[in-house]
Design a protein around this motif. Structure first.
Motif, PDB file in Angstrom:
ATOM      1  N   ARG A 126       0.461  -7.314 -12.959  1.00 27.60           N
ATOM      2  CA  ARG A 126       0.853  -6.223 -13.846  1.00 27.60           C
ATOM      3  C   ARG A 126       0.179  -4.884 -13.505  1.00 27.60           C
ATOM      4  O   ARG A 126      -0.462  -4.257 -14.347  1.00 27.60           O
ATOM      5  N   PRO A 127       0.298  -4.410 -12.245  1.00 23.26           N
ATOM      6  CA  PRO A 127      -0.298  -3.102 -11.919  1.00 23.26           C
ATOM      7  C   PRO A 127       0.466  -1.973 -12.587  1.00 23.26           C
ATOM      8  O   PRO A 127       1.647  -2.101 -12.925  1.00 23.26           O
ATOM      9  N   ASN A 128      -0.215  -0.843 -12.767  1.00 24.91           N
ATOM     10  CA  ASN A 128       0.440   0.357 -13.295  1.00 24.91           C
ATOM     11  C   ASN A 128       1.140   1.147 -12.204  1.00 24.91           C
ATOM     12  O   ASN A 128       2.014   1.960 -12.481  1.00 24.91           O
ATOM     13  N   GLY A 129       0.734   0.929 -10.975  1.00 23.72           N
ATOM     14  CA  GLY A 129       1.343   1.599  -9.834  1.00 23.72           C
ATOM     15  C   GLY A 129       0.987   0.841  -8.574  1.00 23.72           C
ATOM     16  O   GLY A 129       0.061   0.012  -8.569  1.00 23.72           O
ATOM     17  N   ILE A 130       1.710   1.118  -7.493  1.00 24.43           N
ATOM     18  CA  ILE A 130       1.553   0.348  -6.260  1.00 24.43           C
ATOM     19  C   ILE A 130       1.405   1.283  -5.075  1.00 24.43           C
ATOM     20  O   ILE A 130       2.114   2.297  -4.960  1.00 24.43           O
ATOM     21  N   ILE A 131       0.483   0.940  -4.183  1.00 21.91           N
ATOM     22  CA  ILE A 131       0.353   1.603  -2.890  1.00 21.91           C
ATOM     23  C   ILE A 131       0.677   0.576  -1.814  1.00 21.91           C
ATOM     24  O   ILE A 131       0.059  -0.488  -1.755  1.00 21.91           O
ATOM     25  N   TYR A 132       1.658   0.893  -0.986  1.00 20.68           N
ATOM     26  CA  TYR A 132       2.031   0.031   0.136  1.00 20.68           C
ATOM     27  C   TYR A 132       1.423   0.659   1.382  1.00 20.68           C
ATOM     28  O   TYR A 132       1.734   1.794   1.734  1.00 20.68           O
ATOM     29  N   THR A 133       0.523  -0.075   2.043  1.00 27.98           N
ATOM     30  CA  THR A 133      -0.181   0.485   3.195  1.00 27.98           C
ATOM     31  C   THR A 133      -0.075  -0.441   4.400  1.00 27.98           C
ATOM     32  O   THR A 133       0.017  -1.662   4.256  1.00 27.98           O
ATOM     33  N   THR A 134      -0.094   0.146   5.591  1.00 28.89           N
ATOM     34  CA  THR A 134       0.014  -0.643   6.816  1.00 28.89           C
ATOM     35  C   THR A 134      -1.076  -0.255   7.806  1.00 28.89           C
ATOM     36  O   THR A 134      -1.641   0.837   7.742  1.00 28.89           O
ATOM     37  N   MET A 135      -1.346  -1.158   8.737  1.00 33.02           N
ATOM     38  CA  MET A 135      -2.241  -0.866   9.848  1.00 33.02           C
ATOM     39  C   MET A 135      -1.413  -0.219  10.951  1.00 33.02           C
ATOM     40  O   MET A 135      -0.475  -0.818  11.472  1.00 33.02           O
ATOM     41  N   GLY A 136      -1.734   1.015  11.302  1.00 35.73           N
ATOM     42  CA  GLY A 136      -0.955   1.740  12.293  1.00 35.73           C
ATOM     43  C   GLY A 136       0.276   2.330  11.650  1.00 35.73           C
ATOM     44  O   GLY A 136       0.976   1.669  10.871  1.00 35.73           O
ATOM     45  N   LEU A 137       0.566   3.576  11.946  1.00 33.61           N
ATOM     46  CA  LEU A 137       1.716   4.262  11.363  1.00 33.61           C
ATOM     47  C   LEU A 137       2.992   3.489  11.687  1.00 33.61           C
ATOM     48  O   LEU A 137       3.288   3.220  12.851  1.00 33.61           O
ATOM     49  N   ARG A 138       3.735   3.124  10.640  1.00 32.85           N
ATOM     50  CA  ARG A 138       4.962   2.347  10.837  1.00 32.85           C
ATOM     51  C   ARG A 138       6.067   2.880   9.920  1.00 32.85           C
ATOM     52  O   ARG A 138       5.799   3.547   8.924  1.00 32.85           O
ATOM     53  N   GLN A 139       7.288   2.525  10.268  1.00 32.63           N
ATOM     54  CA  GLN A 139       8.431   2.727   9.391  1.00 32.63           C
ATOM     55  C   GLN A 139       8.853   1.348   8.904  1.00 32.63           C
ATOM     56  O   GLN A 139       9.162   0.466   9.711  1.00 32.63           O
ATOM     57  N   VAL A 140       8.834   1.149   7.602  1.00 32.68           N
ATOM     58  CA  VAL A 140       8.974  -0.200   7.049  1.00 32.68           C
ATOM     59  C   VAL A 140      10.066  -0.240   5.972  1.00 32.68           C
ATOM     60  O   VAL A 140      10.292   0.736   5.266  1.00 32.68           O
ATOM     61  N   PRO A 141      10.734  -1.398   5.840  1.00 32.37           N
ATOM     62  CA  PRO A 141      11.609  -1.588   4.676  1.00 32.37           C
ATOM     63  C   PRO A 141      10.744  -1.833   3.448  1.00 32.37           C
ATOM     64  O   PRO A 141       9.761  -2.569   3.517  1.00 32.37           O
ATOM     65  N   VAL A 142      11.078  -1.212   2.346  1.00 32.06           N
ATOM     66  CA  VAL A 142      10.283  -1.355   1.127  1.00 32.06           C
ATOM     67  C   VAL A 142      10.995  -2.332   0.183  1.00 32.06           C
ATOM     68  O   VAL A 142      12.151  -2.104  -0.180  1.00 32.06           O
ATOM     69  N   PRO A 143      10.330  -3.442  -0.182  1.00 34.15           N
ATOM     70  CA  PRO A 143      10.959  -4.408  -1.098  1.00 34.15           C
ATOM     71  C   PRO A 143      11.426  -3.734  -2.382  1.00 34.15           C
ATOM     72  O   PRO A 143      10.722  -2.914  -2.969  1.00 34.15           O
ATOM     73  N   LYS A 144      12.629  -4.068  -2.825  1.00 33.80           N
ATOM     74  CA  LYS A 144      13.246  -3.427  -3.985  1.00 33.80           C
ATOM     75  C   LYS A 144      12.377  -3.537  -5.238  1.00 33.80           C
ATOM     76  O   LYS A 144      12.332  -2.615  -6.063  1.00 33.80           O
ATOM     77  N   LYS A 145      11.697  -4.662  -5.410  1.00 37.92           N
ATOM     78  CA  LYS A 145      10.930  -4.869  -6.628  1.00 37.92           C
ATOM     79  C   LYS A 145       9.831  -3.830  -6.808  1.00 37.92           C
ATOM     80  O   LYS A 145       9.417  -3.540  -7.929  1.00 37.92           O
ATOM     81  N   LEU A 146       9.351  -3.273  -5.703  1.00 37.09           N
ATOM     82  CA  LEU A 146       8.276  -2.288  -5.798  1.00 37.09           C
ATOM     83  C   LEU A 146       8.742  -1.009  -6.484  1.00 37.09           C
ATOM     84  O   LEU A 146       7.941  -0.285  -7.067  1.00 37.09           O
ATOM     85  N   SER A 147      10.048  -0.736  -6.401  1.00 36.66           N
ATOM     86  CA  SER A 147      10.565   0.504  -6.967  1.00 36.66           C
ATOM     87  C   SER A 147      10.640   0.480  -8.486  1.00 36.66           C
ATOM     88  O   SER A 147      10.951   1.495  -9.113  1.00 36.66           O
ATOM     89  N   THR A 148      10.330  -0.670  -9.100  1.00 36.55           N
ATOM     90  CA  THR A 148      10.332  -0.738 -10.563  1.00 36.55           C
ATOM     91  C   THR A 148       9.083  -0.113 -11.158  1.00 36.55           C
ATOM     92  O   THR A 148       8.997   0.065 -12.373  1.00 36.55           O
TER      93      THR A 148
END
Length: 330
Positions: free
Chosen positions: A117-139
């Motif tokens: 139950r986070p209030n917000g989410i940070i999606y981070t990667t090792m090395g600059l990447r272009q990634v698909p973002v899971p739909k559930k994160l957008s809620t």
């Protein structure tokens, strides 16, 4: 581990009274509060934060959930998550991290993240990447750190690789070096393409034809870092001469140093060397110390955390400054 029921039993009060002592102590008499807290201390009870959030407890700190794709498995980008945690604490927030590895099912990992139950989410990667973002994160409020979205438009905080490389190469030209040998990371990497653009911009501003530079791209895989030595030796024995080497990162620079010093060449008197990343704890250990460009991982983590904490709503890509750290290799 002691439960809420254990505390209530020892204090001889109801579960509701224990809950109020932990979440809304002002609603209890001092004597009752002291009794409950004495039981809490005696049993070493630790509050279940996720359960309190589900119940909507007023005193529960806000929380940032961090979805980390390979970020915690390398020393090169651990500062991102360190900065997120320190920034969250400084503003009275909590943070927690869930690792996602390349062989994980993204849906399962996202479900695990959301269960807290986070209030917000940070999606981070090792090395600059272009990634698909899971739909559930957008809620929930979501921001990307060190990566860009291939799907939804989301705020991203990433290194300014183009300008960082431009600053480094400009420093080489200003120091009198003109013939550059560039040993890049794999061509498929987003950072490699942007850094080359920075090199070419520096050339044009200095009145140097970019086509006169020599470029090599390493193959994918860490084992190919050693190829940098072969590239250096190849050009040292060829008719083409160079007076500076631009390295894709500091690990490439480490191999380049060994190749040059083995041949009896002096850095920077004979050949200058420029790295990239400011690899944690090593830049000053090169002899002579390595000039490099700072990957701003700590600042990326800080800005990403503040994006969530301050409730920012923009969906832009923010390029975070990657400054030149000039040392004795130029």
């Amino acid at each position: 581990m002691a439960s809420l029921k254990d505390v209530a039993k020892l204090a001889n009060v109801s579960l509701m009274t224990v809950s109020r002592a932990l979440n809304e102590p002002a609603r209890l008499k001092k004597e009752t509060y002291d009794t409950v807290m004495s039981a809490v201390k005696q049993l070493n009870y630790v509050s279940d934060i996720s359960a309190r959030k589900i119940r909507g407890a007023k005193s529960t700190p806000n929380t940032i959930g961090v979805l980390a794709l390979d970020t915690m498995t390398t020393p090169f980008s651990v500062e991102i998550t360190l900065s997120i945690e320190e920034t969250a604490r400084a503003h009275g927030w909590n943070s927690f991290l869930v690792n996602m590895f390349s062989n994980d099912n993204p849906d399962d990992i996202v479900d695990l993240l959301m269960s807290h139950r986070p209030n917000g989410i940070i999606y981070t990667t090792m090395g600059l990447r272009q990634v698909p973002v899971p739909k559930k994160l957008s809620t929930l409020p979501c921001v990307l750190a060190n990566c860009e979205s291939l799907t939804d438009k989301l705020a991203s905080y990433i290194p300014d690789d183009e300008h960082g490389q431009y600053a480094g190469v400009t420093a080489l030209f200003q120091a009198g070096y003109k013939k550059l040998l560039c040993i890049h990371l794999p061509h498929t990497l987003v950072a490699s393409q942007r850094r080359r653009a920075g090199i070419e911009r520096a050339c044009l501003e200095a009145g140097i034809d970019p086509s006169t530079l020599t470029h090599h791209y390493l193959p994918e895989g860490d084992q190919h870092y050693l190829n940098a030595a072969d590239i250096v030796n190849q050009h040292l024995t060829a008719s083409h001469h160079f007076d500076a080497i631009v390295c894709g990162n500091d690990r490439v620079a480490f191999v380049v140093y060994q190749a040059l010093l083995t041949r009896g060449l002096k850095i920077p008197e004979d050949i200058a060397v420029l790295g990239y990343d400011n690899m944690v704890g090593t830049g000053e250990l090169f002899i002579p110390p390595l000039s490099t460009i700072q990957l701003p991982h700590y600042e990326i983590g800080r800005l990403s955390a503040l994006h969530i904490i301050n409730g920012e709503t923009h969906q832009e890509t923010v390029f975070v400054a990657s400054p030149l750290l000039r040392r004795q290799s130029i």
